[in-house]
Design a protein around this motif. Sequence first.
Motif, short mmCIF file in Angstrom:
data_model
loop_
_atom_site.label_atom_id
_atom_site.label_comp_id
_atom_site.label_asym_id
_atom_site.label_seq_id
_atom_site.Cartn_x
_atom_site.Cartn_y
_atom_site.Cartn_z
N GLU A 164 1.05 4.26 -2.70
CA GLU A 164 0.91 5.47 -2.67
C GLU A 164 2.27 6.34 -3.23
N HIS A 184 -0.44 11.27 1.06
CA HIS A 184 -1.49 11.18 1.96
C HIS A 184 -1.92 10.30 3.02
N ARG A 185 -1.70 8.93 2.72
CA ARG A 185 -2.05 7.91 3.74
C ARG A 185 -0.87 7.67 4.59
N PHE A 186 0.28 8.22 4.60
CA PHE A 186 1.46 7.73 5.31
C PHE A 186 2.04 9.05 5.53
N VAL A 200 1.01 -1.08 0.05
CA VAL A 200 0.01 0.12 0.12
C VAL A 200 1.03 1.18 0.03
#
Length: 79
Positions: free
Chosen positions: A23, A51-53, A19
Amino acid sequence: MLRRPKIGTRTKSPGLGAVFYSELNRALLRLENTPLFGQKVYGQVRRIVLHRFPYLLWYLVEGETVMFWHAHMESSGTG
């Protein structure tokens, strides 16, 4: 194009490395299409936030070349 890095086993969530790679690749593709997308932070140095990390990618654009030299975790502000 980014080569797939070796994903370590230091995560408690299976598949999290994939993931993260996805990203990161998405951010790099965006920069490939829009190199000046990242926020200017110092002179001509720019950064983009994943954005997700909590990772920041620091880079510089010279002509048609995007040079990355640093990526690190963003500080959580605690501790």
